[in-house]
Design a protein around this motif. Structure first.
Motif, PDB file in Angstrom:
ATOM      1  N   PRO A  41       0.809  -1.236   0.000  1.00  0.00           N
ATOM      2  CA  PRO A  41       0.000   0.000   0.000  1.00  0.00           C
ATOM      3  C   PRO A  41       0.838   1.280   0.000  1.00  0.00           C
ATOM      4  CG  PRO A  41      -0.771  -1.549   1.678  1.00  0.00           C
ATOM      5  CD  PRO A  41       0.551  -2.035   1.203  1.00  0.00           C
ATOM      6  N   LEU A  42       2.148   1.179   0.300  1.00  0.00           N
ATOM      7  CA  LEU A  42       2.987   2.374   0.388  1.00  0.00           C
ATOM      8  C   LEU A  42       3.762   2.655  -0.897  1.00  0.00           C
ATOM      9  CD1 LEU A  42       4.431   1.853   3.993  1.00  0.00           C
ATOM     10  CD2 LEU A  42       2.427   3.187   3.297  1.00  0.00           C
ATOM     11  N   LEU A  43       3.633   1.808  -1.916  1.00  0.00           N
ATOM     12  CA  LEU A  43       4.340   2.034  -3.173  1.00  0.00           C
ATOM     13  C   LEU A  43       3.730   3.222  -3.922  1.00  0.00           C
ATOM     14  CD1 LEU A  43       4.732  -1.648  -4.456  1.00  0.00           C
ATOM     15  CD2 LEU A  43       6.340  -0.312  -3.089  1.00  0.00           C
ATOM     16  N   LEU A  44       4.587   3.988  -4.580  1.00  0.00           N
ATOM     17  CA  LEU A  44       4.092   5.105  -5.389  1.00  0.00           C
ATOM     18  C   LEU A  44       3.330   4.568  -6.594  1.00  0.00           C
ATOM     19  CD1 LEU A  44       7.200   7.453  -5.409  1.00  0.00           C
ATOM     20  CD2 LEU A  44       5.076   7.778  -4.126  1.00  0.00           C
ATOM     21  N   PRO A  45       2.165   5.119  -6.894  1.00  0.00           N
ATOM     22  CA  PRO A  45       1.400   4.625  -8.050  1.00  0.00           C
ATOM     23  C   PRO A  45       2.052   5.055  -9.364  1.00  0.00           C
ATOM     24  CG  PRO A  45       0.293   6.502  -7.068  1.00  0.00           C
ATOM     25  CD  PRO A  45       1.449   6.180  -6.163  1.00  0.00           C
ATOM     26  N   ASP A  46       1.905   4.200 -10.363  1.00  0.00           N
ATOM     27  CA  ASP A  46       2.347   4.498 -11.740  1.00  0.00           C
ATOM     28  C   ASP A  46       3.840   4.879 -11.798  1.00  0.00           C
ATOM     29  OD1 ASP A  46      -0.283   4.114 -12.613  1.00  0.00           O
ATOM     30  OD2 ASP A  46      -0.783   6.209 -12.193  1.00  0.00           O
ATOM     31  N   SER A  47       4.647   4.203 -11.016  1.00  0.00           N
ATOM     32  CA  SER A  47       6.097   4.442 -11.045  1.00  0.00           C
ATOM     33  C   SER A  47       6.808   3.125 -10.730  1.00  0.00           C
ATOM     34  CB  SER A  47       6.490   5.525 -10.034  1.00  0.00           C
ATOM     35  OG  SER A  47       6.161   5.128  -8.730  1.00  0.00           O
ATOM     36  N   PRO A  48       8.020   2.971 -11.211  1.00  0.00           N
ATOM     37  CA  PRO A  48       8.732   1.704 -11.001  1.00  0.00           C
ATOM     38  C   PRO A  48       9.140   1.522  -9.540  1.00  0.00           C
ATOM     39  CG  PRO A  48      10.148   3.282 -12.102  1.00  0.00           C
ATOM     40  CD  PRO A  48       8.781   3.907 -12.050  1.00  0.00           C
ATOM     41  N   THR A  49       9.370   0.283  -9.205  1.00  0.00           N
ATOM     42  CA  THR A  49       9.827  -0.084  -7.863  1.00  0.00           C
ATOM     43  C   THR A  49      11.140  -0.846  -7.973  1.00  0.00           C
ATOM     44  OG1 THR A  49       7.552  -0.225  -7.035  1.00  0.00           O
ATOM     45  CG2 THR A  49       9.257  -1.360  -5.769  1.00  0.00           C
ATOM     46  N   VAL A  50      12.112  -0.462  -7.159  1.00  0.00           N
ATOM     47  CA  VAL A  50      13.421  -1.119  -7.105  1.00  0.00           C
ATOM     48  C   VAL A  50      13.634  -1.596  -5.675  1.00  0.00           C
ATOM     49  CG1 VAL A  50      15.904  -0.851  -7.441  1.00  0.00           C
ATOM     50  CG2 VAL A  50      14.308   0.384  -8.925  1.00  0.00           C
ATOM     51  N   ILE A  51      14.117  -2.826  -5.529  1.00  0.00           N
ATOM     52  CA  ILE A  51      14.383  -3.378  -4.202  1.00  0.00           C
ATOM     53  C   ILE A  51      15.860  -3.734  -4.103  1.00  0.00           C
ATOM     54  CG2 ILE A  51      13.759  -5.730  -4.891  1.00  0.00           C
ATOM     55  CD1 ILE A  51      12.664  -6.118  -2.043  1.00  0.00           C
ATOM     56  N   TRP A  52      16.426  -3.495  -2.931  1.00  0.00           N
ATOM     57  CA  TRP A  52      17.856  -3.749  -2.716  1.00  0.00           C
ATOM     58  C   TRP A  52      18.044  -4.468  -1.392  1.00  0.00           C
ATOM     59  CZ3 TRP A  52      21.289   0.215   0.061  1.00  0.00           C
ATOM     60  CH2 TRP A  52      22.606  -0.267   0.159  1.00  0.00           C
ATOM     61  N   TRP A  53      18.833  -5.564  -1.426  1.00  0.00           N
ATOM     62  CA  TRP A  53      19.249  -6.279  -0.224  1.00  0.00           C
ATOM     63  C   TRP A  53      20.732  -5.967   0.013  1.00  0.00           C
ATOM     64  CZ3 TRP A  53      16.039  -8.541  -3.861  1.00  0.00           C
ATOM     65  CH2 TRP A  53      14.800  -9.013  -3.412  1.00  0.00           C
ATOM     66  N   PRO A  54      21.084  -5.092   0.942  1.00  0.00           N
ATOM     67  CA  PRO A  54      22.490  -4.748   1.138  1.00  0.00           C
ATOM     68  C   PRO A  54      23.329  -5.862   1.749  1.00  0.00           C
ATOM     69  CG  PRO A  54      21.139  -3.678   2.783  1.00  0.00           C
ATOM     70  CD  PRO A  54      20.198  -4.324   1.828  1.00  0.00           C
ATOM     71  N   GLY A  55      22.702  -6.817   2.397  1.00  0.00           N
ATOM     72  CA  GLY A  55      23.424  -7.917   3.020  1.00  0.00           C
ATOM     73  C   GLY A  55      22.878  -9.258   2.557  1.00  0.00           C
ATOM     74  N   LYS A  56      22.333  -9.993   3.498  1.00  0.00           N
ATOM     75  CA  LYS A  56      21.764 -11.294   3.160  1.00  0.00           C
ATOM     76  C   LYS A  56      20.577 -11.122   2.227  1.00  0.00           C
ATOM     77  CE  LYS A  56      19.951 -15.510   5.295  1.00  0.00           C
ATOM     78  NZ  LYS A  56      19.550 -16.158   6.569  1.00  0.00           N
ATOM     79  N   HIS A  57      20.524 -11.942   1.194  1.00  0.00           N
ATOM     80  CA  HIS A  57      19.459 -11.822   0.207  1.00  0.00           C
ATOM     81  C   HIS A  57      18.893 -13.200  -0.113  1.00  0.00           C
ATOM     82  CE1 HIS A  57      23.428 -12.032  -1.915  1.00  0.00           C
ATOM     83  NE2 HIS A  57      22.825 -13.079  -2.453  1.00  0.00           N
ATOM     84  N   PRO A  58      17.697 -13.267  -0.669  1.00  0.00           N
ATOM     85  CA  PRO A  58      17.122 -14.571  -1.015  1.00  0.00           C
ATOM     86  C   PRO A  58      17.864 -15.215  -2.177  1.00  0.00           C
ATOM     87  CG  PRO A  58      15.705 -12.793  -1.784  1.00  0.00           C
ATOM     88  CD  PRO A  58      16.766 -12.158  -0.958  1.00  0.00           C
ATOM     89  N   ASP A  59      17.822 -16.532  -2.227  1.00  0.00           N
ATOM     90  CA  ASP A  59      18.485 -17.246  -3.320  1.00  0.00           C
ATOM     91  C   ASP A  59      17.845 -16.938  -4.669  1.00  0.00           C
ATOM     92  OD1 ASP A  59      20.217 -18.372  -1.513  1.00  0.00           O
ATOM     93  OD2 ASP A  59      19.077 -20.232  -1.303  1.00  0.00           O
ATOM     94  N   ASP A  60      16.542 -16.746  -4.672  1.00  0.00           N
ATOM     95  CA  ASP A  60      15.824 -16.422  -5.907  1.00  0.00           C
ATOM     96  C   ASP A  60      15.027 -15.139  -5.674  1.00  0.00           C
ATOM     97  OD1 ASP A  60      14.555 -16.351  -8.310  1.00  0.00           O
ATOM     98  OD2 ASP A  60      13.632 -18.335  -8.179  1.00  0.00           O
ATOM     99  N   PRO A  61      15.607 -13.970  -5.940  1.00  0.00           N
ATOM    100  CA  PRO A  61      14.924 -12.702  -5.639  1.00  0.00           C
ATOM    101  C   PRO A  61      13.607 -12.522  -6.375  1.00  0.00           C
ATOM    102  CG  PRO A  61      17.264 -12.335  -6.027  1.00  0.00           C
ATOM    103  CD  PRO A  61      16.983 -13.747  -6.419  1.00  0.00           C
ATOM    104  N   ALA A  62      13.485 -13.075  -7.580  1.00  0.00           N
ATOM    105  CA  ALA A  62      12.275 -12.857  -8.361  1.00  0.00           C
ATOM    106  C   ALA A  62      11.060 -13.532  -7.745  1.00  0.00           C
ATOM    107  CB  ALA A  62      12.475 -13.351  -9.792  1.00  0.00           C
ATOM    108  N   THR A  63      11.258 -14.613  -6.993  1.00  0.00           N
ATOM    109  CA  THR A  63      10.137 -15.322  -6.371  1.00  0.00           C
ATOM    110  C   THR A  63       9.935 -14.917  -4.917  1.00  0.00           C
ATOM    111  OG1 THR A  63      11.578 -17.178  -5.768  1.00  0.00           O
ATOM    112  CG2 THR A  63      10.455 -17.294  -7.910  1.00  0.00           C
ATOM    113  N   ASP A  64      10.779 -14.063  -4.391  1.00  0.00           N
ATOM    114  CA  ASP A  64      10.604 -13.572  -3.024  1.00  0.00           C
ATOM    115  C   ASP A  64       9.347 -12.698  -2.964  1.00  0.00           C
ATOM    116  OD1 ASP A  64      11.987 -13.085  -0.274  1.00  0.00           O
ATOM    117  OD2 ASP A  64      11.435 -11.090  -1.014  1.00  0.00           O
ATOM    118  N   PRO A  65       8.584 -12.747  -1.867  1.00  0.00           N
ATOM    119  CA  PRO A  65       7.355 -11.926  -1.797  1.00  0.00           C
ATOM    120  C   PRO A  65       7.606 -10.442  -2.011  1.00  0.00           C
ATOM    121  CG  PRO A  65       7.343 -13.579  -0.065  1.00  0.00           C
ATOM    122  CD  PRO A  65       8.679 -13.663  -0.713  1.00  0.00           C
ATOM    123  N   LEU A  66       8.697  -9.904  -1.452  1.00  0.00           N
ATOM    124  CA  LEU A  66       9.013  -8.499  -1.688  1.00  0.00           C
ATOM    125  C   LEU A  66       9.627  -8.288  -3.066  1.00  0.00           C
ATOM    126  CD1 LEU A  66      10.464  -7.329   1.756  1.00  0.00           C
ATOM    127  CD2 LEU A  66       8.337  -6.593   0.686  1.00  0.00           C
ATOM    128  N   GLY A  67      10.463  -9.216  -3.509  1.00  0.00           N
ATOM    129  CA  GLY A  67      11.077  -9.090  -4.827  1.00  0.00           C
ATOM    130  C   GLY A  67      10.064  -9.107  -5.954  1.00  0.00           C
TER     131      GLY A  67
END
Length: 426
Positions: A109-135
């Motif tokens: 609900p906090l994402l800006l409408p009609d604009s792209p979203t970029v996610i960054w894991w600075p440390g530990k990250h999921p093995d498959d980012p595309a299937t992660d709920p946030l990714g």
């Protein structure tokens, strides 16, 4: 301006953002994207500081996500900042309880409408980012294999194997100046490349990617060499007329050389995280070159594993062959002198060669058994010897007695004969 909310929800956070913008006198902030940063308590400060620096070039709503313990009741705390050295907004979310398992329900609900979203894991990250709920909420997903404390090479291979359009790693972003210099060198000296070497620290994901990129572009074998660092220290490309080399021993200044030309110094410093992120946010479409590179990296890794498997199979075959030769070898020599019992019989006589114990415990047990057998044999030998000696003494006594009796009988007989002879004469 800073606002803190405790035991809140996404609706209250969105309303607080609108109120904060109005109070700041800027109902619209002109933000171009939503930048989600997933970190833990120990690294979130530096990560959000880098995100705020990036927002000066790319105005964005920065959403920090910290997932705490999943035990206890669900709870959400938020910190909202507007301004504070950035041209966008910053929201820091701390989730605990059952909510820690579903962070996307708060972030969406906090994402800006009609604009792209970029996610960054600075440390530990999921093995498959595309299937992660946030990714799955983002068009671009940024990881950093070099930030993993252990198994950085394995982390890079995992990201390469699970590549999906929109994925990227900062280990690849760090190579942009190197790739630009190498492309310029090949433009200045257009010769056929026969081989190459990449020298870097023992575990460096960027060096692995650079090796794969050069192998894919030049279609030659590029070797990986270990150096003391920092990072990548040199790249050498071999040609028929000499070597093209970029050497950077100190991590700041490189020396650029091509055949038939003097060496030239080139600024090639190691960039910080904010610079790397700013470069990644300039392009939000999938990186086709990175996709080809990670495919080549996976192929090289598969070939190396196949080679290792063949080596293991060859060693196993050699061991089996040696075992077969031992099985058909001539019989082993008899027991040693110290293995023979007191009665002259070896501990394994008549039973064939004994098998070698499989473990140290078995060997100890066997040695104990052999020692006990030797002691028992020694006792039996001593008993036999005593019995033999006693029997010999008895036989000797009996013989002496028989001899004395025979001698006495002979004397008596002789005496009788003498008496009879004297009587006959009379």
């Amino acid at each position: 301006m800073s606002i803190e909310l405790t035991a809140t929800n996404a609706s209250q956070i969105a309303s607080a953002l609108i109120r904060a913008r109005r109070e700041a006198g800027s109902p619209t902030m002109g933000m171009v994207l939503t930048f989600v940063v997933v970190a833990d308590e120990g690294e979130h400060y530096d990560a959000l500081k880098a995100a705020r620096a990036v927002s000066r070039e790319h105005p964005s709503r920065v959403i920090g996500v910290i997932r705490r313990s999943a035990r206890g009741p669900a709870n959400l705390d938020a910190e909202i900042r507007i301004g504070d050295g950035s041209s966008g907004e910053q929201v820091l979310l701390r989730m605990s309880g059952e909510l820690a398992h579903h962070p996307e329900s708060v972030v969406l609900p906090l994402l800006l409408p009609d604009s792209p979203t970029v996610i960054w894991w600075p440390g530990k990250h999921p093995d498959d980012p595309a299937t992660d709920p946030l990714g799955a909420l983002a068009q671009r997903r940024i990881t950093d294999a070099a930030a993993i404390e252990r198994n950085r090479a394995a982390a890079m291979l995992t990201q390469a194997a699970n590549y999906a359009p929109g994925n990227t790693d900062l280990s690849w972003t760090r190579l942009t100046p190197w790739r630009a210099l190498l492309a310029a060198a090949l433009d200045q000296y257009p010769a056929a490349i026969t081989g190459g070497v990449v020298a870097a620290e023992r575990i460096n994901p960027s060096a692995d990617l650079l090796t794969a990129w050069l192998s894919n572009c030049l279609d030659v074998e590029i070797l990986r060499q270990v150096s003391k660092g920092p990072g990548i220290t040199a790249v050498t490309l071999s040609t028929g007329g000499g070597e093209i080399e970029i050497a950077r021993p100190d991590g700041r200044l490189a020396e650029f050389s091509i055949p038939n030309a003097p060496k030239r110094p080139v600024a090639l410093k190691r960039r910080d995280i904010a610079e790397l992120l700013a470069e990644e946010l300039r392009r939000l479409d999938p990186d086709d070159v990175y996709e080809d590179t990670v495919k080549t990296l996976c192929e090289k890794s598969d070939n190396a594993r196949a080679l290792t498997s063949r080596q293991v199979a060859a060693r196993k075959a050699a061991v089996d062959e040696a075992a077969a030769r031992v099985g058909t070898a001539p019989p082993q020599p008899g027991p040693r002198e110290d293995d023979v019992d007191a009665d002259g019989v070896g501990p394994t006589e008549g039973a064939g060669p004994a098998a070698k114990p499989a473990t140290a415990a078995a060997y100890t047990a066997e040695a104990s058994t052999r020692s006990t057998a030797k002691r028992s044999g020694a006792k039996q030998g001593a008993a036999k010897k005593g019995a033999t000696s006693k029997s010999s003494t008895t036989r000797k006594s009996a013989t002496t007695k028989r001899a004395a009796t025979t001698k006495g009988t002979a004397k008596a007989t002789s005496a009788k004969r003498g008496t009879a002879k004297r009587t006959a004469s009379s």
